[in-house]
Structures are given as C-alpha cells and as structure tokens.
Design a protein around this motif. Sequence first.
Motif, PDB file in Angstrom:
ATOM      1  N   GLU A  87      24.683  41.475  44.313  1.00 20.27           N
ATOM      2  CA  GLU A  87      25.675  40.960  43.486  1.00 20.27           C
ATOM      3  C   GLU A  87      26.340  42.474  42.407  1.00 20.27           C
ATOM      4  OE1 GLU A  87      24.374  37.099  41.804  1.00 20.27           O
ATOM      5  OE2 GLU A  87      25.315  36.712  42.567  1.00 20.27           O
ATOM      6  N   ASP A  88      27.464  42.527  41.916  1.00 15.02           N
ATOM      7  CA  ASP A  88      28.359  43.302  41.618  1.00 15.02           C
ATOM      8  C   ASP A  88      26.630  43.000  39.910  1.00 15.02           C
ATOM      9  OD1 ASP A  88      29.589  41.593  39.459  1.00 15.02           O
ATOM     10  OD2 ASP A  88      31.303  42.191  40.791  1.00 15.02           O
ATOM     11  N   PRO A  89      27.109  44.327  38.717  1.00 15.49           N
ATOM     12  CA  PRO A  89      26.346  43.963  37.720  1.00 15.49           C
ATOM     13  C   PRO A  89      27.075  43.157  37.234  1.00 15.49           C
ATOM     14  CG  PRO A  89      26.549  46.229  38.648  1.00 15.49           C
ATOM     15  CD  PRO A  89      27.804  45.533  39.470  1.00 15.49           C
ATOM     16  N   TRP A  90      27.705  42.243  37.201  1.00 17.43           N
ATOM     17  CA  TRP A  90      28.273  42.023  36.704  1.00 17.43           C
ATOM     18  C   TRP A  90      28.369  39.830  36.625  1.00 17.43           C
ATOM     19  CZ3 TRP A  90      30.796  45.701  37.600  1.00 17.43           C
ATOM     20  CH2 TRP A  90      30.317  46.491  36.663  1.00 17.43           C
ATOM     21  N   GLY A  91      27.637  40.121  38.039  1.00 14.76           N
ATOM     22  CA  GLY A  91      27.100  38.499  38.912  1.00 14.76           C
ATOM     23  C   GLY A  91      28.104  37.861  39.740  1.00 14.76           C
ATOM     24  N   ASN A  92      29.316  38.971  40.026  1.00 15.35           N
ATOM     25  CA  ASN A  92      30.131  38.340  41.072  1.00 15.35           C
ATOM     26  C   ASN A  92      29.974  39.049  42.583  1.00 15.35           C
ATOM     27  OD1 ASN A  92      31.837  36.921  39.057  1.00 15.35           O
ATOM     28  ND2 ASN A  92      32.653  39.007  38.368  1.00 15.35           N
ATOM     29  N   PRO A  93      30.130  38.807  43.283  1.00 12.92           N
ATOM     30  CA  PRO A  93      29.830  38.966  44.704  1.00 12.92           C
ATOM     31  C   PRO A  93      30.895  40.574  44.831  1.00 12.92           C
ATOM     32  CG  PRO A  93      31.371  37.176  44.936  1.00 12.92           C
ATOM     33  CD  PRO A  93      30.451  36.828  43.633  1.00 12.92           C
ATOM     34  N   TYR A  94      30.480  41.432  45.979  1.00 13.68           N
ATOM     35  CA  TYR A  94      31.400  42.300  46.461  1.00 13.68           C
ATOM     36  C   TYR A  94      32.227  41.619  47.384  1.00 13.68           C
ATOM     37  CZ  TYR A  94      28.508  45.613  44.354  1.00 13.68           C
ATOM     38  OH  TYR A  94      27.157  46.298  43.024  1.00 13.68           O
TER      39      TYR A  94
ATOM     40  N   ASP B  67      38.260  47.952  52.717  1.00 18.05           N
ATOM     41  CA  ASP B  67      37.984  48.118  51.735  1.00 18.05           C
ATOM     42  C   ASP B  67      35.926  47.453  50.711  1.00 18.05           C
ATOM     43  OD1 ASP B  67      39.782  49.625  51.357  1.00 18.05           O
ATOM     44  OD2 ASP B  67      41.268  47.986  50.802  1.00 18.05           O
ATOM     45  N   VAL B  68      35.629  48.301  50.362  1.00 14.77           N
ATOM     46  CA  VAL B  68      34.427  47.303  49.684  1.00 14.77           C
ATOM     47  C   VAL B  68      34.485  46.618  48.501  1.00 14.77           C
ATOM     48  CG1 VAL B  68      31.585  46.661  49.352  1.00 14.77           C
ATOM     49  CG2 VAL B  68      33.239  47.442  51.526  1.00 14.77           C
ATOM     50  N   TYR B  69      34.671  46.197  47.299  1.00 15.65           N
ATOM     51  CA  TYR B  69      34.870  46.802  45.711  1.00 15.65           C
ATOM     52  C   TYR B  69      34.364  45.187  45.036  1.00 15.65           C
ATOM     53  CZ  TYR B  69      38.843  43.298  47.333  1.00 15.65           C
ATOM     54  OH  TYR B  69      39.024  42.585  47.599  1.00 15.65           O
ATOM     55  N   SER B  70      34.313  46.381  43.651  1.00 16.25           N
ATOM     56  CA  SER B  70      34.292  44.617  42.803  1.00 16.25           C
ATOM     57  C   SER B  70      35.741  44.341  41.597  1.00 16.25           C
ATOM     58  CB  SER B  70      32.818  45.610  41.613  1.00 16.25           C
ATOM     59  OG  SER B  70      33.235  44.340  41.084  1.00 16.25           O
ATOM     60  N   PHE B  71      36.013  43.553  41.079  1.00 17.32           N
ATOM     61  CA  PHE B  71      37.137  43.344  39.959  1.00 17.32           C
ATOM     62  C   PHE B  71      36.060  44.195  38.839  1.00 17.32           C
ATOM     63  CE2 PHE B  71      38.485  40.354  42.526  1.00 17.32           C
ATOM     64  CZ  PHE B  71      39.872  41.197  43.002  1.00 17.32           C
ATOM     65  N   GLY B  72      35.171  44.190  38.356  1.00 12.77           N
ATOM     66  CA  GLY B  72      34.360  45.577  37.965  1.00 12.77           C
ATOM     67  C   GLY B  72      34.050  43.665  36.360  1.00 12.77           C
TER      68      GLY B  72
ATOM     69  N   ASP C 116      35.172  42.566  33.884  1.00 12.21           N
ATOM     70  CA  ASP C 116      36.514  41.420  33.574  1.00 12.21           C
ATOM     71  C   ASP C 116      36.750  40.142  34.849  1.00 12.21           C
ATOM     72  OD1 ASP C 116      38.019  42.693  35.314  1.00 12.21           O
ATOM     73  OD2 ASP C 116      39.577  42.656  33.697  1.00 12.21           O
ATOM     74  N   GLY C 117      36.274  40.880  35.932  1.00 10.22           N
ATOM     75  CA  GLY C 117      36.292  40.083  37.240  1.00 10.22           C
ATOM     76  C   GLY C 117      38.231  39.807  37.549  1.00 10.22           C
ATOM     77  N   ALA C 118      38.424  40.288  37.226  1.00 13.01           N
ATOM     78  CA  ALA C 118      40.194  40.255  37.250  1.00 13.01           C
ATOM     79  C   ALA C 118      40.674  41.783  38.127  1.00 13.01           C
ATOM     80  CB  ALA C 118      41.072  39.729  36.489  1.00 13.01           C
ATOM     81  N   GLU C 119      41.250  41.392  39.026  1.00 12.90           N
ATOM     82  CA  GLU C 119      42.057  42.344  39.855  1.00 12.90           C
ATOM     83  C   GLU C 119      43.023  43.432  38.746  1.00 12.90           C
ATOM     84  OE1 GLU C 119      45.456  43.935  43.151  1.00 12.90           O
ATOM     85  OE2 GLU C 119      44.633  41.915  42.935  1.00 12.90           O
ATOM     86  N   GLY C 120      42.770  44.998  38.573  1.00 11.51           N
ATOM     87  CA  GLY C 120      42.519  45.611  37.619  1.00 11.51           C
ATOM     88  C   GLY C 120      42.279  46.316  36.688  1.00 11.51           C
ATOM     89  N   GLY C 121      42.833  46.903  35.479  1.00 12.00           N
ATOM     90  CA  GLY C 121      41.922  46.752  34.451  1.00 12.00           C
ATOM     91  C   GLY C 121      42.020  48.016  33.872  1.00 12.00           C
ATOM     92  N   GLU C 122      41.392  48.669  32.752  1.00 14.16           N
ATOM     93  CA  GLU C 122      40.949  49.977  32.156  1.00 14.16           C
ATOM     94  C   GLU C 122      39.355  50.201  31.952  1.00 14.16           C
ATOM     95  OE1 GLU C 122      42.578  52.339  32.330  1.00 14.16           O
ATOM     96  OE2 GLU C 122      44.528  51.044  32.848  1.00 14.16           O
ATOM     97  N   GLY C 123      38.898  51.390  32.016  1.00 17.73           N
ATOM     98  CA  GLY C 123      37.826  51.611  31.829  1.00 17.73           C
ATOM     99  C   GLY C 123      36.727  50.275  32.236  1.00 17.73           C
ATOM    100  N   VAL C 124      35.099  49.399  31.898  1.00 22.06           N
ATOM    101  CA  VAL C 124      34.711  48.772  32.515  1.00 22.06           C
ATOM    102  C   VAL C 124      34.828  47.908  33.154  1.00 22.06           C
ATOM    103  CG1 VAL C 124      32.507  49.779  31.319  1.00 22.06           C
ATOM    104  CG2 VAL C 124      33.741  47.499  30.900  1.00 22.06           C
TER     105      VAL C 124
END
Length: 136
Positions: A92-99, A111-116, A118-126
């Motif tokens: 799981e990603d460090p925020w508890g969500n699946p990759y 593509d293998v990815y995490s939404f960071g 906030d768990g939502a697409e896009g965003g800035e910083g963490v």
Amino acid sequence: MHRKVFLMHRKAQHGFTLIEVMVVVVILAILATVVVPRIMDRPDQARVTRAQQDIRAVEAALNLYRLDNFRYPSTDDGLEALVPKYLDSLPEDPWGNPYLYLSPGEKGEFDVYSFGADGAEGGEGVDKDIGNWNKG
C-alpha cells in the motif's frame, strides 16, 4: 591522610549556579528553534521517498512478469497478477491506499502510481501524484 584529602575535595564541589543553568537552557532553546522545523518536514519527504521506492519495486516485478509472459498484465488483471510469484504481497502507499495500475498507460507502456497524501488526482507537494513516470 588520603581520605582527608578526598573529603576536602568533595566539600569544595558545588552544584551549578542559576546562571550556568540558564545559559544551557537558552542554548537548548536556540538549537530547538533551528532544528525542529527541519525535522518536522522530514516525515512527508520520507513518505514520498517510500512511495517512489515501492513503485520501483513494483515496476521491477512487472518487468520480470513481462520476461516470463511476453506482455505486461492487463489493467483488468491488475497488480494482483504479480502475487505471489513476483511480489509476496501488494504494497500500500504510505497513506494506506493501494497503488494504481494502467496497461497500456497514458504516460508509458504501463503506469504504476499513487495519488499522494490527499488520495485525489493532481495536487502539489505531498498531495502530488507519484508514479513511475516521474522518477526522482
């Protein structure tokens, strides 16, 4: 005689003065104001770094899968196709969500990815999306 010198030496010792204690407290306070803000930012950086490392490990497992099967798993097969032969379990990603996984990906072969954070697409910083396309 030796014991008398020891007792005289012992009596000559005194505790710290208030000024000495205050100087030490001020020095510790100055160090804390400089060091603590730098340390407080580290957990977020550590989580991003861990996500990048997890994605590299999944990417390596996908490449091994391709060597054995001549293709990457489909999006429908997902990363579950890697367990247990290529990965012991899905991280799981460090925020508890699946990759997340797309094949073919929008940004590459897959593509293998995490939404960071906030768990939502896009965003800035963490909250920024972290994927195999932005190696760092």
